[in-house]
Design a protein around this motif. Structure first.
Motif, PDB file in Angstrom:
ATOM      1  N   TYR A   1      -1.726  17.389  23.091  1.00 57.23           N
ATOM      2  CA  TYR A   1      -3.074  16.804  23.116  1.00 57.23           C
ATOM      3  C   TYR A   1      -3.065  15.472  22.396  1.00 57.23           C
ATOM      4  O   TYR A   1      -2.330  15.325  21.413  1.00 57.23           O
ATOM      5  CB  TYR A   1      -4.088  17.774  22.480  1.00 57.23           C
TER       6      TYR A   1
ATOM      7  N   VAL B   1      -7.520  15.552  28.335  1.00 59.49           N
ATOM      8  CA  VAL B   1      -8.432  16.280  27.454  1.00 59.49           C
ATOM      9  C   VAL B   1      -7.844  16.344  26.039  1.00 59.49           C
ATOM     10  O   VAL B   1      -6.632  16.316  25.852  1.00 59.49           O
ATOM     11  CB  VAL B   1      -8.717  17.717  27.952  1.00 59.49           C
ATOM     12  N   THR B   2      -8.736  16.401  25.059  1.00 62.67           N
ATOM     13  CA  THR B   2      -8.306  16.583  23.685  1.00 62.67           C
ATOM     14  C   THR B   2      -9.327  17.470  22.979  1.00 62.67           C
ATOM     15  O   THR B   2     -10.238  18.012  23.621  1.00 62.67           O
ATOM     16  CB  THR B   2      -8.083  15.241  22.971  1.00 62.67           C
ATOM     17  N   TYR B   3      -9.205  17.627  21.656  1.00 60.37           N
ATOM     18  CA  TYR B   3      -9.937  18.685  20.962  1.00 60.37           C
ATOM     19  C   TYR B   3     -10.595  18.170  19.693  1.00 60.37           C
ATOM     20  O   TYR B   3     -10.076  17.285  19.019  1.00 60.37           O
ATOM     21  CB  TYR B   3      -8.978  19.835  20.617  1.00 60.37           C
TER      22      TYR B   3
ATOM     23  N   TYR C   1     -10.004  22.941  31.837  1.00 64.23           N
ATOM     24  CA  TYR C   1      -8.710  22.371  31.431  1.00 64.23           C
ATOM     25  C   TYR C   1      -8.551  22.229  29.921  1.00 64.23           C
ATOM     26  O   TYR C   1      -7.776  21.408  29.448  1.00 64.23           O
ATOM     27  CB  TYR C   1      -8.459  21.050  32.167  1.00 64.23           C
ATOM     28  N   LYS C   2      -9.278  23.057  29.170  1.00 62.83           N
ATOM     29  CA  LYS C   2      -9.104  23.092  27.725  1.00 62.83           C
ATOM     30  C   LYS C   2      -8.601  24.471  27.306  1.00 62.83           C
ATOM     31  O   LYS C   2      -9.110  25.505  27.767  1.00 62.83           O
ATOM     32  CB  LYS C   2     -10.413  22.763  26.994  1.00 62.83           C
TER      33      LYS C   2
ATOM     34  N   THR D   1      -4.212  15.613  32.053  1.00 65.47           N
ATOM     35  CA  THR D   1      -5.671  15.658  32.168  1.00 65.47           C
ATOM     36  C   THR D   1      -6.408  14.702  31.245  1.00 65.47           C
ATOM     37  O   THR D   1      -7.554  14.347  31.518  1.00 65.47           O
ATOM     38  CB  THR D   1      -6.186  17.080  31.886  1.00 65.47           C
TER      39      THR D   1
ATOM     40  N   VAL E   1     -11.330  15.458  36.008  1.00 62.73           N
ATOM     41  CA  VAL E   1     -11.292  16.073  34.694  1.00 62.73           C
ATOM     42  C   VAL E   1     -11.651  14.971  33.704  1.00 62.73           C
ATOM     43  O   VAL E   1     -11.076  13.883  33.746  1.00 62.73           O
ATOM     44  CB  VAL E   1      -9.893  16.634  34.386  1.00 62.73           C
ATOM     45  N   SER E   2     -12.620  15.205  32.831  1.00 62.06           N
ATOM     46  CA  SER E   2     -13.098  14.154  31.936  1.00 62.06           C
ATOM     47  C   SER E   2     -12.085  13.878  30.825  1.00 62.06           C
ATOM     48  O   SER E   2     -11.870  14.723  29.951  1.00 62.06           O
ATOM     49  CB  SER E   2     -14.434  14.558  31.314  1.00 62.06           C
ATOM     50  N   PRO E   3     -11.455  12.704  30.841  1.00 61.32           N
ATOM     51  CA  PRO E   3     -10.416  12.407  29.847  1.00 61.32           C
ATOM     52  C   PRO E   3     -10.980  11.795  28.575  1.00 61.32           C
ATOM     53  O   PRO E   3     -11.750  10.841  28.613  1.00 61.32           O
ATOM     54  CB  PRO E   3      -9.525  11.394  30.578  1.00 61.32           C
ATOM     55  N   LYS E   4     -10.574  12.341  27.440  1.00 60.27           N
ATOM     56  CA  LYS E   4     -10.989  11.809  26.143  1.00 60.27           C
ATOM     57  C   LYS E   4      -9.832  11.089  25.441  1.00 60.27           C
ATOM     58  O   LYS E   4      -9.988  10.586  24.334  1.00 60.27           O
ATOM     59  CB  LYS E   4     -11.492  12.946  25.243  1.00 60.27           C
TER      60      LYS E   4
END
Length: 407
Positions: free
Chosen positions: A172, A179-181, A147-148, A177, A312-315
Motif C-alpha cells: 500500500y 488504494v491505501t489505508y 479492493y481494500k 489499484t 477503482v478510486s486511487p488514493k
C-alpha cells in the motif's frame, strides 16, 4: 543435451506484465501507459553524487548489507518521514530494488509449500518470485470489499484455505489499484495480523505518492513481526538505479542477509553514494512530483469516467485500475491487444495482476508518464473507443434493417 532443466523454472508461468509488454514492443509509434516509470528526471544532486563517486573510483566491492553511510541515511530518512525507529544500521539491508528484496524475504520466511497471503489484485512479479522461492500463493479477493483488505477478509481466507499460511504480503498504496489505508484501518489490520501470528511483508514503495492524508507504516504498528520494504525508484525517479531497502527486527534481518549476500553480494558502491544524496534531499524539494501526479490522476480519472469506464478510486501510487464498459466487452487482454495494434497506445490487461476472473474485465493505466504523453495516449484511447461504438451502432442498425426486410 539430454539433462533436464530445473522443473521449477521450466513450469514457471512468465510474468504476464512483461509478457504483454514484449508482445506489443515492436509496434512503431506506440504511446506507452504501461510501466510505473516516473515522468521526471532523477534529481540533480543524485546524478552529481553518482558521477563524483565514479570519478573517485568508487567502483569496487561494497559492504554486502549496504554501505554503513547509506544504511544510516536510510534510518534517518525513515524516522523523519514515517517516525519509524530502529536501533541501528544492523536493521537495514540495501537491495537491488524491491524485486530482489522480495526474493530474499520470500526465501527466508517461507519453507517450500508454505502459504503467503496476497491481497488480490497485486503486482504480478510477486507471483513469479514466490514460485521461485517455493512458496504457495493464497490470494485474498479484495474485489469483494472495494479492493481494500479487511480483517474479515483475512479471517475468511485463512478459515477456508488448506495451506500452511505463514505470512502476508501487504502492498500500500497498492499496485495496480492505488488504494491505501487510514491509520485506523491499519490498526485494525495489525491486530488481525497479530492474532493470526503472521509475518507481515509491508511493501511501501509508493509511500511518498499518497495524495490524501499521510502514509502510516505497518512497521510502526507491528515492529516485531513486520518487514518493511521501500526504495527510491518511485519517490525519487530512480528506477534505473535499482535501489531498494529492507528494514526489520535485527534477528530477522540477519537471516535475510544470508540470502541477499549470495544473490547479489552488494549493490554497486557508486549507486549507493547517489542514494545517500537522494535521501538528503529535503522533502519539500520533491513535493512537486506528487503534486503533478495528482493532477495527472484527476485528469485521467475524469477522462476515463466520461468514456464509461468504472474506476477503482486511487488514493496513491500512479495507476488507474479501470473496468471496461459493458459495450466494450469483458476481455481486458483482447481489448489491450487491439488497442495497441490499432490505436498505438498500450495499457496492461487486468488479468496480469490477479488470480480471479473479475480482473479479466479490467485494464491498468499508468499516469506516471509526462502530461503530454498521457494526454496523447488517452486521446488515442478515446478515438479507438468511439470507433468501436460507431461500428457497433452500424452493425445494430444493419441488423434491424435486415430484420425489418425479413418481416
Amino acid at each position: 543435451m539430454s539433462k533436464p532443466l530445473n522443473s521449477a523454472v521450466v513450469s514457471l508461468t512468465p510474468d504476464k506484465l512483461l509478457d504483454f509488454q514484449h508482445s506489443v514492443a515492436n509496434i512503431e509509434g506506440l504511446v506507452s501507459l504501461t510501466l510505473g516509470e516516473p515522468g521526471f528526471a532523477t534529481p540533480a544532486p543524485v546524478k552529481k553524487a553518482t558521477i563524483q563517486a565514479i570519478e573517485e573510483d568508487r567502483s569496487h566491492y561494497g559492504d554486502s548489507q549496504g554501505e554503513p553511510k547509506l544504511r544510516s541515511a536510510i534510518l534517518d530518512y525513515m524516522a523523519d518521514r514515517y517516525d519509524l525507529q530502529y536501533p541501528s544500521i544492523d536493521n537495514v539491508i540495501v537491495t537491488v530494488g524491491v524485486t530482489e528484496a522480495m526474493q530474499s524475504i520470500f526465501k527466508t520466511l517461507l519453507a517450500p509449500g508454505q502459504g503467503l497471503l496476497i491481497p488480490d489484485p497485486a503486482y504480478g512479479s510477486y507471483f513469479s518470485a514466490l514460485s521461485l522461492a517455493g512458496g504457495t500463493a493464497v490470494p485474498i479477493d479484495t474485489g469483494k470489499t472495494a479492493y481494500k483488505l479487511t480483517p474479515a477478509l483475512i479471517d475468511e481466507t485463512i478459515a477456508e484455505t488448506t495451506e500452511d499460511v505463514h505470512a502476508i504480503l501487504f502492498n500500500y498504496p497498492n499496485n495496480p489499484t492505488g488504494v491505501t489505508y487510514t491509520k485506523e484501518e491499519l490498526e485494525e489490520l495489525a491486530e488481525t495480523f497479530k492474532r493470526h501470528d503472521l509475518w507481515v511483508i509491508s511493501d511501501e514503495i509508493y509511500s511518498e505518492l499518497t495524495y490524501e492524508g499521510n502514509h502510516y507504516s505497518m512497521g510502526k504498528l507491528l515492529p516485531d513481526q513486520t518487514v518493511v520494504v521501500n526504495g527510491l525508484s518511485k519517490s525519487h525517479a530512480m528506477t534505473g538505479y535499482r535501489l531498494g531497502f529492507i528494514l526489520g527486527p535485527t534477528a530477522l534481518i540477519q537471516q535475510i542477509q544470508k540470502v541477499h549476500g549470495p544473490l547479489v553480494f552488494a549493490v554497486p558502491t557508486f549507486i549507493q553514494d547517489g542514494a545517500v544524496a537522494a535521501l538528503k534531499i529535503p522533502k519539500e524539494d520533491l513535493a512537486f512530483m506528487r503534486v503533478e501526479y495528482q493532477k495527472r490522476r484527476d485528469y485521467a480519472k475524469k477522462f476515463l469516467a466520461d468514456l464509461g469506464f468504472e474506476l477503482v478510486s486511487p488514493k496513491g501510487a500512479f495507476y488507474l485500475f479501470a473496468k471496461l464498459p459493458a459495450d466494450l466487452g469483458e476481455d481486458g487482454w483482447a481489448f489491450a491487444t487491439a488497442l495497441a495494434q490499432q490505436a498505438k497506445v498500450s495499457v496492461i490487461p487486468g488479468a496480469g495482476f490477479s488470480f480471479f476472473d473479475e480482473a479479466k474485465k479490467f485494464i491498468r493505466i499508468s499516469y506516471a508518464a509526462d502530461m503530454a504523453q498521457l494526454q496523447e495516449g488517452l486521446k488515442r484511447l478515446k478515438t479507438y473507443v468511439d470507433e468501436q461504438r460507431a461500428a457497433q451502432e452500424t452493425a445494430e442498425a444493419l441488423s434491424e434493417d435486415m430484420t425489418a426486410l425479413a418481416d
